[in-house]
Design a protein around this motif. Structure first.
Motif, PDB file in Angstrom:
ATOM      1  N   GLY A   4      84.728   4.439 -14.101  1.00 32.59           N
ATOM      2  CA  GLY A   4      85.994   3.307 -13.900  1.00 32.59           C
ATOM      3  C   GLY A   4      85.360   1.997 -13.694  1.00 32.59           C
ATOM      4  N   GLY A   5      86.004   1.177 -14.212  1.00 32.78           N
ATOM      5  CA  GLY A   5      85.476  -0.386 -14.354  1.00 32.78           C
ATOM      6  C   GLY A   5      86.034  -1.304 -13.813  1.00 32.78           C
ATOM      7  N   ALA A   6      85.590  -2.466 -13.592  1.00 38.33           N
ATOM      8  CA  ALA A   6      86.258  -3.452 -12.876  1.00 38.33           C
ATOM      9  C   ALA A   6      87.514  -4.223 -13.764  1.00 38.33           C
ATOM     10  CB  ALA A   6      85.276  -4.730 -12.482  1.00 38.33           C
ATOM     11  N   ASP A   7      87.352  -3.774 -15.142  1.00 35.69           N
ATOM     12  CA  ASP A   7      88.524  -4.231 -15.869  1.00 35.69           C
ATOM     13  C   ASP A   7      89.552  -3.370 -15.857  1.00 35.69           C
ATOM     14  OD1 ASP A   7      87.399  -2.060 -17.157  1.00 35.69           O
ATOM     15  OD2 ASP A   7      87.094  -2.847 -19.200  1.00 35.69           O
ATOM     16  N   VAL A  60      88.932  -0.344 -10.747  1.00 39.52           N
ATOM     17  CA  VAL A  60      88.970   0.772 -10.141  1.00 39.52           C
ATOM     18  C   VAL A  60      87.783   0.946  -9.219  1.00 39.52           C
ATOM     19  CG1 VAL A  60      88.565   3.291 -10.900  1.00 39.52           C
ATOM     20  CG2 VAL A  60      89.999   1.870 -12.385  1.00 39.52           C
ATOM     21  N   SER A  61      88.178   1.446  -8.077  1.00 41.55           N
ATOM     22  CA  SER A  61      87.239   1.565  -7.153  1.00 41.55           C
ATOM     23  C   SER A  61      86.490   2.970  -6.965  1.00 41.55           C
ATOM     24  CB  SER A  61      87.768   1.103  -5.622  1.00 41.55           C
ATOM     25  OG  SER A  61      88.844   1.620  -5.381  1.00 41.55           O
ATOM     26  N   THR A  62      87.209   3.907  -7.394  1.00 40.35           N
ATOM     27  CA  THR A  62      86.824   5.265  -7.129  1.00 40.35           C
ATOM     28  C   THR A  62      87.306   6.208  -8.294  1.00 40.35           C
ATOM     29  OG1 THR A  62      86.938   5.077  -4.765  1.00 40.35           O
ATOM     30  CG2 THR A  62      86.291   7.256  -5.492  1.00 40.35           C
ATOM     31  N   THR A  75      92.070   8.887  -9.018  1.00 42.94           N
ATOM     32  CA  THR A  75      91.093   7.463  -9.051  1.00 42.94           C
ATOM     33  C   THR A  75      91.979   6.667  -8.077  1.00 42.94           C
ATOM     34  OG1 THR A  75      92.802   6.611 -10.828  1.00 42.94           O
ATOM     35  CG2 THR A  75      90.702   7.548 -11.501  1.00 42.94           C
ATOM     36  N   SER A  76      91.212   5.454  -7.664  1.00 42.58           N
ATOM     37  CA  SER A  76      91.894   4.458  -6.709  1.00 42.58           C
ATOM     38  C   SER A  76      91.326   3.112  -7.250  1.00 42.58           C
ATOM     39  CB  SER A  76      91.364   4.787  -5.293  1.00 42.58           C
ATOM     40  OG  SER A  76      90.028   4.485  -5.292  1.00 42.58           O
ATOM     41  N   GLY A  80      96.019  -1.252  -4.865  1.00 44.00           N
ATOM     42  CA  GLY A  80      96.688  -0.460  -3.920  1.00 44.00           C
ATOM     43  C   GLY A  80      97.153   0.934  -4.244  1.00 44.00           C
ATOM     44  N   THR A  81      96.774   1.445  -5.543  1.00 42.35           N
ATOM     45  CA  THR A  81      97.268   2.811  -5.746  1.00 42.35           C
ATOM     46  C   THR A  81      96.066   3.887  -5.968  1.00 42.35           C
ATOM     47  OG1 THR A  81      97.155   2.554  -8.160  1.00 42.35           O
ATOM     48  CG2 THR A  81      99.210   1.861  -7.248  1.00 42.35           C
ATOM     49  N   ALA A  82      96.486   5.036  -5.648  1.00 46.97           N
ATOM     50  CA  ALA A  82      95.625   6.267  -5.913  1.00 46.97           C
ATOM     51  C   ALA A  82      96.573   7.130  -6.745  1.00 46.97           C
ATOM     52  CB  ALA A  82      95.322   6.832  -4.642  1.00 46.97           C
TER      53      ALA A  82
END
Length: 360
Positions: A4-7, A60-62, A75-76, A80-82
């Motif tokens: 998952g990327g910062a984009d 994407v953080s996870t 994914t999270s 604010g969403t998972a």
């Protein structure tokens, strides 16, 4: 492998298929972002993608596989969403909205519950049930944001969390008073101290990374005070083992850091791989903090920050790391004539591999 990327994009890589084919979303990029590099050459095929802004709106953080098969992943995001995804169709199955930045999520690898623990930009840990698609538990966790959560690898009811207040807490979700203990850096012997829970600190700054040893007996925490601490959980309340990892650790950002441990099934002691802010990955011997290797992606004076590193599978000598320049690097031993950990049954020989291991 999922990334998952910062984009806000999500990609699926087939690690067993080499090739230079790319999806349209990747081919449109003029920068190396979104491509997997081994020794600076693209060699792993991307077999699926969720384009930027179509799944999550922000970074994407996870990304996590469903622990029991590869038909689903979670994914999270900082939006604010998972989200729960079908890995066959790459379509969204369900979305939880926590309405605040999510730093990380984790799922238990053991047990029969389907709970996703969330670390978000508020003092509560919310446990999301994938079966009922609802929030089943809320733990009043820290005096600030929760930055990292990790389930025990041996007990599905035990959860560790790290917060921006410098605390590390252990939880038993079966209990009404769920907090089992709060780790204290001053607790260095087997006699419990009398420090009140509200004054116990694991680090002098935010705790942004946690990882359990595979037997569940020890916990490693990483903090913005640029300290790595190893905790024995065999004593009531936990004990700081005072392992010194030296002065090179760089960890200043309020974002989850994902370190990795080598398998300890074939070792006398596991090894800790820590992604440092300076772009390097440090390989430490866990029992005494001795640095064994410095993994470096290049000879640049300043390298983009490395955010995470993970083993391909438990017991593997192959690791993958992600950096803030959008690249993923593969690391493997270049020792020839040695059996891999999944083939080796000679404990001393396998220990020699790690003591003399070279990575490229």
């Amino acid at each position: 492998m999922l990334s998952g990327g910062a984009d806000s994009s999500i990609r699926l890589w087939d690690l067993d298929v080499s090739g230079h084919e790319e999806t349209d979303d990747i081919a449109d990029d003029t920068s190396p972002k979104g491509r997997l590099y081994v020794h600076e050459e693209p060699s792993v095929k991307c077999v699926g993608t969720i384009p930027r802004k179509s799944g999550h709106k922000f970074g994407v953080s996870t990304v996590l596989w469903w622990p029991f098969d590869n038909g689903m992943f979670v994914t999270s995001s900082f939006d604010g969403t998972a989200k729960v995804w079908d890995s066959e169709s790459f379509e969204e199955a369900y979305s939880f909205n926590l309405e605040t930045r999510i730093y990380s999520v984790d799922m238990s690898m053991v047990g029969d519950h389907c709970l996703v623990a969330t670390a978000a930009d508020h003092p509560l840990i919310r446990l999301l049930d994938l079966r009922t698609t609802s929030s089943t538990h809320t733990l009043t966790a820290h005096n600030g944001s929760v930055i990292s959560v990790k389930w025990s690898p041996t007990d599905a009811n035990i959860l560790a969390s790290g917060g921006s207040d410098g605390t590390v807490r252990l939880w038993d979700i079966r209990r009404s008073n769920a907090c089992v203990c709060s780790l204290d850096m001053q607790q260095v012997n087997q006699t419990p101290n009398n420090t009140a829970v509200q004054y116990r600190r694991a680090h002098r700054s935010a705790v942004n990374g946690l990882i359990w040893t595979h037997d569940g007996g020890y916990l490693v925490s990483t903090g913005n005070d640029e300290k790595l601490r190893v905790w024995s959980l065999h004593e009531p309340g936990g004990r700081n083992l005072l392992v010194n990892f030296g002065p090179l650790v760089r960890n200043r950002h309020i974002q989850t850091v994902i370190p990795s441990l080598s398998s300890d099934g074939d070792l006398k002691t596991p090894y800790l791989f820590f992604p440092s802010d300076n772009g390097e990955i440090y390989m430490y011997r866990l029992e005494d903090g001795k640095m064994m290797k410095r993994l470096n992606r290049g000879s640049h004076a300043t390298l983009p920050r490395t955010a995470c590193i993970t083993a391909r599978n438990r017991g593997s000598l192959e690791f993958y790391s992600g950096a803030f320049d959008g690249t993923i690097s593969a690391w493997c031993s270049h020792i020839s004539g040695k059996k891999g950990p999944e083939e080796s049954h000679d404990f001393e020989a396998f220990e020699d591999i790690w003591d003399n291991v070279g990575f490229r």
